[in-house]
Enzyme design. Structure first.
Site, PDB file in Angstrom:
ATOM      1  N   HIS A   1       0.811  -1.224   0.000  1.00  5.47           N
ATOM      2  CA  HIS A   1       0.000   0.000   0.000  1.00  5.47           C
ATOM      3  C   HIS A   1       0.841   1.269   0.000  1.00  5.47           C
ATOM      4  O   HIS A   1       0.301   2.381   0.114  1.00  5.47           O
ATOM      5  CB  HIS A   1      -0.903   0.034   1.236  1.00  5.47           C
ATOM      6  CG  HIS A   1      -1.927  -1.042   1.315  1.00  5.47           C
ATOM      7  ND1 HIS A   1      -3.215  -0.896   0.855  1.00  5.47           N
ATOM      8  CD2 HIS A   1      -1.852  -2.303   1.793  1.00  5.47           C
ATOM      9  CE1 HIS A   1      -3.891  -2.015   1.069  1.00  5.47           C
ATOM     10  NE2 HIS A   1      -3.084  -2.882   1.637  1.00  5.47           N
TER      11      HIS A   1
ATOM     12  N   LYS B   1      -8.102  13.707   4.685  1.00  5.21           N
ATOM     13  CA  LYS B   1      -7.190  12.552   4.661  1.00  5.21           C
ATOM     14  C   LYS B   1      -6.199  12.750   5.802  1.00  5.21           C
ATOM     15  O   LYS B   1      -6.163  13.788   6.422  1.00  5.21           O
ATOM     16  CB  LYS B   1      -6.453  12.471   3.303  1.00  5.21           C
ATOM     17  CG  LYS B   1      -5.799  13.787   2.907  1.00  5.21           C
ATOM     18  CD  LYS B   1      -5.272  13.756   1.467  1.00  5.21           C
ATOM     19  CE  LYS B   1      -6.372  13.842   0.444  1.00  5.21           C
ATOM     20  NZ  LYS B   1      -6.188  12.822  -0.622  1.00  5.21           N
ATOM     21  N   ARG B   2      -5.353  11.764   6.074  1.00 10.60           N
ATOM     22  CA  ARG B   2      -4.347  11.941   7.122  1.00 10.60           C
ATOM     23  C   ARG B   2      -3.427  13.079   6.718  1.00 10.60           C
ATOM     24  O   ARG B   2      -3.220  13.359   5.531  1.00 10.60           O
ATOM     25  CB  ARG B   2      -3.560  10.640   7.321  1.00 10.60           C
ATOM     26  CG  ARG B   2      -4.304   9.559   8.068  1.00 10.60           C
ATOM     27  CD  ARG B   2      -4.583   9.928   9.488  1.00 10.60           C
ATOM     28  NE  ARG B   2      -3.372  10.123  10.279  1.00 10.60           N
ATOM     29  CZ  ARG B   2      -2.941   9.221  11.201  1.00 10.60           C
ATOM     30  NH1 ARG B   2      -3.616   8.098  11.392  1.00 10.60           N
ATOM     31  NH2 ARG B   2      -1.844   9.439  11.906  1.00 10.60           N
TER      32      ARG B   2
ATOM     33  N   LYS C   1       0.982  14.262   0.971  1.00  7.35           N
ATOM     34  CA  LYS C   1      -0.399  14.580   0.558  1.00  7.35           C
ATOM     35  C   LYS C   1      -0.550  16.089   0.315  1.00  7.35           C
ATOM     36  O   LYS C   1      -1.539  16.550  -0.236  1.00  7.35           O
ATOM     37  CB  LYS C   1      -1.368  14.064   1.613  1.00  7.35           C
ATOM     38  CG  LYS C   1      -1.372  12.532   1.766  1.00  7.35           C
ATOM     39  CD  LYS C   1      -2.210  12.079   2.956  1.00  7.35           C
ATOM     40  CE  LYS C   1      -2.138  10.569   3.187  1.00  7.35           C
ATOM     41  NZ  LYS C   1      -2.904   9.753   2.234  1.00  7.35           N
TER      42      LYS C   1
ATOM     43  N   THR D   1      -8.490   6.622  -1.735  1.00  6.38           N
ATOM     44  CA  THR D   1      -9.858   6.104  -1.844  1.00  6.38           C
ATOM     45  C   THR D   1     -10.860   7.223  -1.569  1.00  6.38           C
ATOM     46  O   THR D   1     -11.979   7.204  -2.084  1.00  6.38           O
ATOM     47  CB  THR D   1     -10.066   4.935  -0.841  1.00  6.38           C
ATOM     48  OG1 THR D   1      -9.509   5.306   0.423  1.00  6.38           O
ATOM     49  CG2 THR D   1      -9.424   3.659  -1.341  1.00  6.38           C
TER      50      THR D   1
ATOM     51  N   LYS E   1     -14.643   8.324  -3.319  1.00 14.01           N
ATOM     52  CA  LYS E   1     -15.872   8.626  -2.569  1.00 14.01           C
ATOM     53  C   LYS E   1     -16.400  10.011  -2.952  1.00 14.01           C
ATOM     54  O   LYS E   1     -17.596  10.203  -3.163  1.00 14.01           O
ATOM     55  CB  LYS E   1     -15.583   8.556  -1.062  1.00 14.01           C
ATOM     56  CG  LYS E   1     -15.153   7.191  -0.563  1.00 14.01           C
ATOM     57  CD  LYS E   1     -14.442   7.249   0.773  1.00 14.01           C
ATOM     58  CE  LYS E   1     -13.863   5.893   1.149  1.00 14.01           C
ATOM     59  NZ  LYS E   1     -12.936   5.962   2.326  1.00 14.01           N
TER      60      LYS E   1
HETATM   61  C1  26W Z   1       4.450   1.043   9.834  1.00 19.80           C
HETATM   62  C2  26W Z   1       3.488   2.163   9.901  1.00 19.80           C
HETATM   63  C3  26W Z   1       2.513   2.140   8.771  1.00 19.80           C
HETATM   64  C4  26W Z   1       1.149   2.145   9.057  1.00 19.80           C
HETATM   65  C5  26W Z   1       0.251   2.141   7.995  1.00 19.80           C
HETATM   66  C6  26W Z   1       2.976   2.122   7.477  1.00 19.80           C
HETATM   67  C7  26W Z   1       2.055   2.107   6.407  1.00 19.80           C
HETATM   68  C8  26W Z   1       0.717   2.110   6.701  1.00 19.80           C
HETATM   69  C9  26W Z   1      -0.307   2.049   5.603  1.00 19.80           C
HETATM   70  C10 26W Z   1       0.139   1.236   4.473  1.00 19.80           C
HETATM   71  C11 26W Z   1      -0.584   3.426   5.157  1.00 19.80           C
HETATM   72  C12 26W Z   1      -1.815   3.496   4.308  1.00 19.80           C
HETATM   73  O1  26W Z   1      -2.897   3.554   4.812  1.00 19.80           O
HETATM   74  N1  26W Z   1      -1.615   3.555   2.991  1.00 19.80           N
HETATM   75  C13 26W Z   1      -2.718   3.922   2.130  1.00 19.80           C
HETATM   76  O2  26W Z   1      -3.410   2.754   1.714  1.00 19.80           O
HETATM   77  C14 26W Z   1      -4.565   3.067   0.949  1.00 19.80           C
HETATM   78  C15 26W Z   1      -5.316   1.779   0.672  1.00 19.80           C
HETATM   79  O3  26W Z   1      -4.652   1.018  -0.278  1.00 19.80           O
HETATM   80  C16 26W Z   1      -4.190   3.818  -0.324  1.00 19.80           C
HETATM   81  O4  26W Z   1      -5.366   4.177  -1.014  1.00 19.80           O
HETATM   82  C17 26W Z   1      -3.373   5.054   0.015  1.00 19.80           C
HETATM   83  O5  26W Z   1      -2.919   5.659  -1.164  1.00 19.80           O
HETATM   84  C18 26W Z   1      -2.197   4.683   0.909  1.00 19.80           C
HETATM   85  O6  26W Z   1      -1.510   5.836   1.353  1.00 19.80           O
END
Ligand code: 26W
Length: 819
Positions: A362, A554-555, A560, A662, A666
């Protein structure tokens, strides 16, 4: 199996059920001004239907020994569940009528529900949308995760700064979960490994854990929309295996008597609030192992309940999807159990794993790719580390050396172990080597995973890397959150669109129809009026629903680029101060974003936006033409209120950084027009809606690469773009922070001396240009209405049902329930 269509209750029957639960289950006679008691009773009435369908679903799959997908995710951003469950059971109107008879608005009861915020952002919400689609499409699916006592922190603003307070979603219990003590699991941690030589000379490894933890499962039913299915999301809570150490207690060491309990409980205590930035904390590693070990044991128990100790069907019946690298340890856990407890050879165990595991990536951000130190790994999971080394040896000697004989550099680059001061375990490499399929989450991202992140693995395993573009569930993100638009769509197209979103395509036929345009935009306006009330209530800012509602939700993360949006707002403000008659349609900028508590610059960006908002929103000189609102505590429920009211969807990440996004889907589905870069799924949205119905700006991925290759110099833009220089200089002044010059300089510093890592300066000009085009388009009401309608009509591809069908066809190979 209950057929999908027949309503389980009439309004009168439902009312009777609610009253019964009020009187009997929760003995609440006087409920007339106790909406939370009524909400609770409504949940219980709905649960009667849910648990009925749940057992029918489980019985069907047990009887048919159906192949199942097991989705392993550390995060599930479920939001509230009552409205969703009522819609999916086609009980919404019935319940609305029933509670009205009791003197309540169903919407007011919804407000009593607490978000299940067991996730950070995109990854967690995607898992929730996927569970909804899997149940709606009647596939046999289990979600596995952690039953955090505290989900994602609550965000409040104090003097414009984010402050975090614990999330208390379970304070008064949760109606949508049931504890399953009969399925408790016990897992080990720490300890050592004994090597025993058997009579036949063969070596046997026996792990002697130093501590055992109990995993108590809580099941959250996942209700399909108009389907036969209620699936299960099983969330593990950690407890001490032995409740109380009486010896300690009797010896007067009361604290220690309870120490084990506390230690155990901390494992599932709280969700790590980091999004895209690895914390590298041991507790996070233990969280990952805890839920993976409980889940793998649970999956094996379910398999053995149908096939006993005959493992020959395991790969046919079970597939495990790893939601990013966070559940990677599940691979080593299954290997350990097969080898140490079921006498599999290493080769047979690894061959089986490679048939069962698939991995979704992701993110490309280096800081988000998990690496765990070998010493920590050895201390916490000594046996698993041994197995990891065995896999690495097999991989390097049998596969890497075969492909690149004698190429030690290649061995070093692909190894599961990163050499260095402290050896680190590359979790993504273990995932790729041990999975039969690896996918990215949007075409451009999956291409970059192949070309930039894992090029050698792509060469080594030509068929393994693939793409499955993300999607969102149209049940929550249109039918439930935008009922007025849903009703209008029902009046124009086949009403099966919630389950067949491609049916929306024919809405495009009405894009130029002035009556339909009026109806469509009247609904948008009514949603904006409703949101304006919410904004006033939550922030005290009074916004004009006739203004353009420009939304970035978004976060908070530099890639971003909320700070690019912020700089443009400063530019607009400056233009209005220089010329209050500056020709722009009034615009309201709406932000929603949580920053990871330890992410300094992200918090400074929130502070700056709030400080500047204070100034702009109270500056009479600009006649209310510009308003900036930062809504606190952005979460699923707030998104459901903002998205139906959005005109503009800000998707402005640096090209190559947002894997998919995503929220973009929406917002477009609800008739917002995207202002974005060619990044993530924006590229595919542009393909679907057509270049006339989207505002694309900025450098492409290739252009960003070229910029980087030629040595990027942010000062160049500072010196050559007067407006950009002016707004950055503003941040060094005390214009927005009287008496505190430079209090907003963190952003400016990151853009100049900090090297502007996300190329904000390089895209500023083009962003400004696109905004001028956008403003012009909005003033042309018919043109804008057409654009908005086309966006809704062309979102058929972005239903999570299509994503799930892609996973089923290319990866999971599942058969739906057929009756
Ligand atoms: C290790 C800490 C950590 C925690 C969460 C690293 C990475 C993450 C996630 C992968 C971050 C995340 O939410 N990524 C998002 O995933 C979505 C679903 O596929 C995508 O639509 C977003 O572009 C992506 O930033």
């Amino acid at each position: 199996m209950a057929t999908a269509s027949k309503k389980p209750f009439t309004a009168a029957q439902f009312k009777k059920k609610v009253l019964q639960h009020l009187n009997v289950t929760s003995s609440q006679q006087d409920f007339h001004n106790n909406p939370s008691a009524v909400q609770r009773a409504v949940c219980m009435a709905v649960n009667e239907v849910i648990f009925e369908k749940l057992s029918q679903t489980n019985n069907y799959h047990k009887e048919h020994k159906t192949r199942s997908v097991n989705y392993l995710s550390l995060e599930y951003l479920m939001g509230r569940m009552l409205s969703n469950n009522l819609h999916n059971l086609d009980l919404f109107d019935v319940a609305k009528k029933a509670v009205a008879d009791l003197g309540f608005e169903i919407e007011d009861l919804f407000e009593q529900g607490h978000d299940l915020a067991l996730g950070n952002g995109g990854l967690g919400r995607l898992a929730a949308c996927f569970l909804d689609s899997l149940a709606t499409m009647d596939f046999n699916a289990y979600g596995y995760g952690i039953h955090y006592q505290h989900g994602l922190f609550k965000q409040q603003f104090h003097q414009c700064r984010q402050i975090e307070t614990p999330d208390e979603w379970r304070e008064y219990g949760n109606a949508w979960e049931v504890c399953r003590p009969e399925s408790v699991q016990t897992i080990g941690l720490f300890g050592s490994v004994e090597t025993r030589i058997n009579a036949d000379g063969s070596e046997q490894k026996i792990w002697h854990p130093g501590q055992t933890i109990k995993g108590v499962p809580w099941d959250v039913p996942i209700v399909g929309y108009n389907s036969k299915t209620v699936n299960t999301l099983r969330l593990w809570e950690s407890r001490a295996s032995s409740f109380f150490d009486w010896d300690e207690f009797n010896s007067g060491a009361y604290q220690d008597a309870h120490a084990a309990q506390n230690a155990a409980e901390t494992i599932s205590k709280v969700l790590y609030p980091n999004d895209e930035t690895e914390a590298g904390k041991e507790l996070r590693f233990i969280q990952q192992y805890f839920f993976c070990a409980c889940s793998i044991k649970d999956i094996i128990a379910r398999y053995q309940s149908m096939h006993g100790n005959d493992w020959s069907h395991f790969a046919d019946k079970m597939v495990m999807q790893l939601n990013d690298t966070h559940p990677t340890i599940a691979i080593l856990e299954l290997m350990r159990i097969l080898i140490d407890e079921h006498n599999f050879s290493f080769a047979d165990a690894f061959a089986l794993c490679r048939q069962c595991f698939a991995y979704t990536n992701h993110t490309l951000l280096p800081e988000a790719l998990e690496k765990w130190s070998v010493p920590m790994f050895e201390r916490v999971l000594p046996r698993h580390l041994q197995i990891l080394f065995a896999i690495n040896e097999f991989f390097l000697d049998r596969e890497v050396s075969a492909m690149w004989p004698g190429d030690h550099l290649m061995r070093r680059r692909l190894s599961l172990i990163e050499e260095g001061e402290v050896q680190m375990v590359r979790m993504a490499h273990l995932c790729v080597v041990s999975s039969f399929k690896v996918n990215g989450v949007a075409q451009i991202h999956s291409d970059l995973v192949k070309s930039d992140l894992f090029p050698e693995f792509n060469a080594l395993y030509p068929q393994k890397l693939t793409n499955v573009t993300n999607g969102v569930t149209p049940r929550r993100w249109l039918k439930a959150c935008n009922p007025a638009l849903s009703a209008l769509l029902d009046s124009k197209v086949k009403t099966d669109w919630p389950k067949h979103l491609s049916s929306l395509a024919s809405v495009a036929d009405f894009a130029d129809d002035s009556k339909f345009q009026q109806q469509f935009m009247d609904i948008k306006h009514a949603n904006k009026v409703k949101l304006a009330e919410e904004i006033l209530a939550l922030t005290g800012v009074d916004v004009d629903p006739n203004a353009i509602f420009d939304v970035q939700i978004k976060r908070l993360h530099e890639y971003k680029r909320q700070h690019l949006n912020f700089l443009h707002i400063l530019a607009l403000y400056r233009r209005l101060l220089n010329n209050p008659d500056y020709d722009m349609h009034p615009r309201v900028y709406i932000f929603g974003a949580k920053a990871a508590p330890g992410y300094y610059l992200a918090k400074e960006i929130i502070f700056a936006i709030n400080k500047v908002a204070e100034k702009i929103n109270n500056d009479a000189r600009i006649n209310g033409k510009l308003k900036v609102v930062f809504m606190p505590n952005y979460r699923v429920t707030l998104a459901e209120k903002i998205i139906p009211a959005a005109d503009v969807s800000e998707q402005i990440s640096t090209a190559g950084k947002e894997a998919s996004g995503t929220g973009n889907m929406k917002l477009a589905l609800n008739g917002a027009v995207t202002l974005g870069t060619l990044d993530g799924a924006n590229v595919e949205i542009a393909e679907e809606v057509g270049d006339d119905n989207i505002f694309i700006f900025g450098h492409t991925v290739e252009q960003i690469k070229a910029l980087n290759e030629h040595g990027y110099n942010p000062h160049h833009y500072y010196q050559t773009n007067a407006e950009l220089k002016a707004v950055i200089d503003w941040l060094y002044s005390d214009y927005f922070t009287p008496g505190h010059p430079g209090e907003l300089s963190a952003i400016a510093n990151s853009l100049l001396d900090g090297g502007d890592p996300y190329r904000v300066m390089a895209d500023f000009e083009s962003y400004c240009q696109a905004n001028i085009e956008l403003d012009k388009a909005y003033k042309d009401k018919a043109r804008w209405a057409k654009m908005a309608i086309i966006n809704t009509a062309k979102m058929g591809k972005f239903t999570s049902d299509r994503s799930i069908q892609d996973y089923v066809d290319n990866i999971w190979k599942l058969e739906p329930i057929v009756e």
